[in-house]
Design an enzyme around this catalytic site. Sequence first.
Site, short mmCIF file in Angstrom:
data_model
loop_
_atom_site.label_atom_id
_atom_site.label_comp_id
_atom_site.label_asym_id
_atom_site.label_seq_id
_atom_site.Cartn_x
_atom_site.Cartn_y
_atom_site.Cartn_z
N LYS A 116 0.80 -1.15 0.03
CA LYS A 116 -0.18 0.06 0.02
C LYS A 116 0.88 1.20 -0.06
O LYS A 116 0.36 2.46 -0.68
CB LYS A 116 -0.88 -0.12 1.10
CG LYS A 116 -0.38 -0.21 2.50
CD LYS A 116 -1.66 -0.19 3.68
CE LYS A 116 -1.03 -0.40 5.03
NZ LYS A 116 -0.96 -2.05 5.06
N THR A 117 1.98 1.28 0.63
CA THR A 117 2.76 2.64 0.61
C THR A 117 3.36 2.77 -0.80
O THR A 117 3.37 3.77 -1.24
CB THR A 117 4.10 2.35 1.60
OG1 THR A 117 3.47 1.90 2.95
CG2 THR A 117 4.95 3.42 1.60
N GLU A 160 -2.65 6.70 2.10
CA GLU A 160 -2.56 5.55 2.46
C GLU A 160 -3.35 4.92 3.74
O GLU A 160 -3.36 5.88 4.63
CB GLU A 160 -1.04 5.13 2.90
CG GLU A 160 -0.81 3.59 3.31
CD GLU A 160 0.72 3.55 3.76
OE1 GLU A 160 1.11 2.55 4.38
OE2 GLU A 160 1.56 4.25 3.30
#
Length: 455
Positions: A116-117, A160
């Site tokens: 996700k980052t 995020e």
Amino acid sequence: MRQITDQYHFIGIGGDGMSGLAQVLREQGCQVSGSNLEENHRVRELRPLGIPVYLGHDPEYLPPAGTVVFSSAIPAENRELRAARQRQLRVIHRQDLLAELMNQRPSIGVAGTHGKTTTTAMIALLFERSGLDPTFLIGSPSRSLGGHAKWGSGTHLIAEVDESDGYFTGLKAQMAVITNIDRDHLNYYGNEEALEHSFGRFLSGSEYAVLSADDPHTPWLQRRAARLLTFGFAPQADLQARRLERDGLRTRCRLFFQGRRLGELELAVPGRHNVANALAALAVGHLNGLKFGAMCSILREFSLPERRFQVLEEQGMTVVDDYAHLPTQIKINLETIREGWTPRRLWAVFQPHRYSRMRYMSQQFAQAFALADRVIVTDIYPAFEQPIPGVSARQVAQAIAREHPQVHYAQDKEEVLRLLRCQARPGDFIIGFGPGDIWQVLYRFAALGRPQIKG
């Protein structure tokens, strides 16, 4: 959200998520202050922005009025947090503050166990380089973006989303991205079904969902999506990658959208997993009117965020620092190295993260390190947790040793450094795994240069 003249005070402002929120509020015009248990690089980045940061936690640091923000890392008995509630200041969790920011403008929330980052950073870069000047909040800085947070003048907010404590189910992202779901944070959720359902609740609040066609949870999730676009390597993916080629830090593939060939995607980052991250970002860009050709050109020189396969040294031996801390992530990174490099020996240095995670997961690491030639396991990084009786890094090392012949348990980081200096040789590839402070060993080893070769 309140007027931009509001005062915000962050308890634990030095965390990655908290510091990003503080920066965005300050850039928006708010008065911001904070406290942190210790000095760190995030604290040092905030002070030049005009954000006073106090070290330690004390009720004296609280403003007379305004909003106090805390995270799940702050225990309920924290004296500063207790005083804020006793004084009847407005006290909110950081995810509630994120929800308020997301309600201000069209928002894109990126969730998932892995990637996700990187995916959030890729989306932010696509919007930034396309002249859309987005607001973004990312868990780790990327050189491509010059940081991990920014308040932009454009209409989009890209964030995020952290699923670790369940608060993300209350977010209402206009577009929800779920990169994948893996077995994690069961200390909070209790079981995998509850974890899956939390992602479903996050998804149900969105107008559009972007999901991985490769993830086994997607068939269940997509029934909860109002509108849907899928990405991945699977034949049914709307946006699909085929014919993957790997060469060290560069990865190439052919790109197809709903069966039509678009061209080639080339990334200056390694691994099949990063191609999947790029596909998710491209899908979001497409849904927001960006052209595939232009987006592929932007992503060609994308740099991974800090501590994501970060190469520290390539002279004689390769030294890499990586945030991976779950079995799937570690296995994928080792596969990526074997597919893109031909090292003399592959070393994996693992610092387990959190006692609560190791309580239910320590045995699952047995297979994760199969592709490494040498494995070093050092003590658990606790984050904000207290030790749990019967849970130790030695258990993790023993689990790995049942499947791997070359595993060494090192009690502390100094022992890790001594082992590497004495035993690593030119041509070796050394990768460190863990969100804690194992990076300090890798940086010191890389800075020391040549290993100590005896005999």
